[in-house]
Each structure stands twice: as C-alpha cells, then as structure tokens.
Design an enzyme around this catalytic site. Structure first.
Site, PDB file in Angstrom:
ATOM      1  N   ASN A  92      80.264 134.510  65.783  1.00  0.00           N
ATOM      2  CA  ASN A  92      80.657 135.856  66.213  1.00  0.00           C
ATOM      3  C   ASN A  92      81.524 135.810  67.465  1.00  0.00           C
ATOM      4  OD1 ASN A  92      79.061 136.662  64.114  1.00  0.00           O
ATOM      5  ND2 ASN A  92      77.275 137.101  65.393  1.00  0.00           N
TER       6      ASN A  92
ATOM      7  N   HIS B 243      84.127 130.388  66.914  1.00  0.00           N
ATOM      8  CA  HIS B 243      85.305 131.150  66.479  1.00  0.00           C
ATOM      9  C   HIS B 243      85.968 131.874  67.644  1.00  0.00           C
ATOM     10  CE1 HIS B 243      83.876 131.197  62.000  1.00  0.00           C
ATOM     11  NE2 HIS B 243      84.456 130.084  62.333  1.00  0.00           N
TER      12      HIS B 243
ATOM     13  N   CYS C 194     104.512 135.218  83.354  1.00  0.00           N
ATOM     14  CA  CYS C 194     105.814 135.080  82.682  1.00  0.00           C
ATOM     15  C   CYS C 194     106.125 136.253  81.750  1.00  0.00           C
ATOM     16  CB  CYS C 194     105.874 133.762  81.915  1.00  0.00           C
ATOM     17  SG  CYS C 194     104.888 133.771  80.410  1.00  0.00           S
TER      18      CYS C 194
ATOM     19  N   SER D 164      76.220 133.822  55.975  1.00  0.00           N
ATOM     20  CA  SER D 164      76.180 133.476  54.555  1.00  0.00           C
ATOM     21  C   SER D 164      76.733 132.072  54.323  1.00  0.00           C
ATOM     22  CB  SER D 164      76.954 134.510  53.742  1.00  0.00           C
ATOM     23  OG  SER D 164      78.226 134.709  54.315  1.00  0.00           O
TER      24      SER D 164
ATOM     25  N   ASN E 201      67.947 135.514  56.736  1.00  0.00           N
ATOM     26  CA  ASN E 201      69.245 136.011  56.304  1.00  0.00           C
ATOM     27  C   ASN E 201      69.104 137.213  55.395  1.00  0.00           C
ATOM     28  OD1 ASN E 201      71.621 134.937  57.117  1.00  0.00           O
ATOM     29  ND2 ASN E 201      71.894 133.546  55.394  1.00  0.00           N
TER      30      ASN E 201
HETATM   31 ZN    ZN Z   1     102.677 133.180  80.638  1.00  0.00          ZN
END
Ligand code: ZN
Length: 251
Positions: A103, A120, A156, A195, A219
């Site tokens: 998550n 992730h 930048c 899952s 689950n």
């Molecule tokens: Zn930058």
C-alpha cells in the site's frame, strides 16, 4: 469455537521473527478503494498503461496527475482502521519485526508501526524527474489536491514525480532487498489483505515457506498459496485482526 483464531494466536506467540505482508484489503475499511480491482472505477475509465505507467508520466505528466488526484485526496483523508492498529500492536509486543506493505497510503506508519517496508513506494515524498532531488510531499499536497497545481522542483522547476511505483517501473531497490531478506529469514509470515496477484511481491510468501516459515493468511480472497498455509481466516480484517491480537495477549 473461535474459528481458528486460537491456533493463529498460538503460532504468532511462538514465533521469534514474524513478518506481516499487507495489501489493499487492509485499507479498504479505511475507505480506500483497491485501485487495481475491476469495478472500483479508477481503472474502468482508463487503460492503466495510459495513466499509471512510467512512459505515460514522461509523455504527459499532467494527465497522470489529473487521474491520480481523486485517489490522492482519498489517500490523504484516510485514517488507519482497527486492522492497522492491530498490526502495530503486534510489533509493539515484539511478536513481529517487519511490516511489508503493497500500500502507498502510509496508514501503517500513522497507526504506529515502526519498521514498515513500502515496496510500492509512498505518497510522502516526490522526486524531481530532472535533477533527482527528493522533496517532502507535504508542501505540495494541498495546492495539488485542492487546485490541481502540478508539483514542481524548487531547484530546477521540473516536474516532481510521486515516489510510488508505476507500471514499467522497478521497485525501490533497497526496500525490495530488505523485504526479500525479511521474507527469507522470518519464521512466520502473516499475509493480510493481499490477493498476491502482483509480482514480485506475490512471491515473498513462497520464499518464506521454502525457508520453513509458518504461513498464516487472513484475507477476503483466495490466493495461489492457500494450500501451503498453516492457517487461513476469511472475513473483515478490521474485525479479525483485533480478535487475533486479543487472543494473543490473553494467555
Ligand atoms: Zn529538480
């Protein structure tokens, strides 16, 4: 009869190096849709490759940011639920040492878990696509969610990419290596709310089992590895996980 909760509590109590692997299902009671699941609305209107891939981001970051906006609002508004607190409690009691999560919502941290591997990525930071400086997302969240302002690098002026893993993108190397090591060295893995359909994370319980760890699955859905599990419980995680913790503490 308590439907296997006592057996699961026994396994957790006797483990020395337990690991929890969590997925979208632990955050659905917090109102966060499983954005990979069909019918959740987020995928149905778009082809994921057009909005959630690295090439889409490079080609048209505005489109990606527009698509992500309602989800980002849900994620920042969400609060941890009883399942997240139960996970944090197990760590505080020294019964698990690592939470690996698919998550990106940061809710394990919010609930008090300390050692969380967000394989992730997360929405807490962003990285400039040009000079690669990482920024804390806090300052950018409100202008983006409220006004659709695209986050730009203070150094930048290039666009900042949220540090979440898009399609076509590698998992964060260091975090992934730690997750793999945790899976290979644990003596118990508790899979909850996943899952196990997204690789390579889906392979972690197999690594654990092959290294003689016990496997518990709590689950709502079946997984490919159910046949190798020592115990399986199905149902509402915000109900079941606190019951397990209560059983663990009640010697
Ligand atoms: Zn930058």
């Amino acid at each position: 009869m308590n439907n296997g909760i006592d057996q699961i509590a026994d396994l957790i109590r006797s483990s020395k190096s337990g690991v929890i692997l969590s997925g979208a299902g632990i955050s659905t009671p917090s109102g966060i849709p499983d954005f990979r699941s069909i019918g959740s609305g987020l995928w149905s209107k778009y082809n994921p490759m057009e909005v959630a891939s690295l090439s889409a981001f490079r080609y048209n970051p505005e489109k990606v940011f527009n698509w992500l906006r309602p989800l980002a609002k849900k994620l920042t508004d969400a609060k941890p639920n009883a399942a997240h607190y139960a996970v944090a409690h197990l760590e505080q009691m020294g019964l698990i040492n690592t939470v690996i999560t698919q998550n990106i919502d940061g809710l394990h941290h919010q609930a008090g878990s300390l050692h969380v591997l967000e394989v992730h990525g997360s929405l807490q930071t962003m990285t400039c696509i040009c000079c690669y400086q990482q920024q804390d997302a806090d300052d950018y969240v409100e202008p983006y969610i409220e006004h659709g302002e695209i986050p730009r690098c203070p150094e930048c002026d290039s666009i900042l990419k949220p540090d979440i893993v898009f399609y076509e993108e590698q998992l964060p190397v260091q975090t992934w290596n730690q997750a793999r090591q945790a899976a290979e060295s644990c003596d118990l893995m508790l899979v909850t709310g996943s899952s196990l359909e997204v690789v390579p994370v889906a392979g972690l319980p197999m690594r654990a089992v092959e290294n003689q760890a016990h496997l518990i699955i709590v689950n709502q859905t079946q997984t490919y590895i159910d046949g190798r599990a020592d115990a399986i419980l199905r149902g509402d995680l915000a109900e079941i996980l606190p019951k397990i913790v209560a059983e663990v503490t009640d010697e």
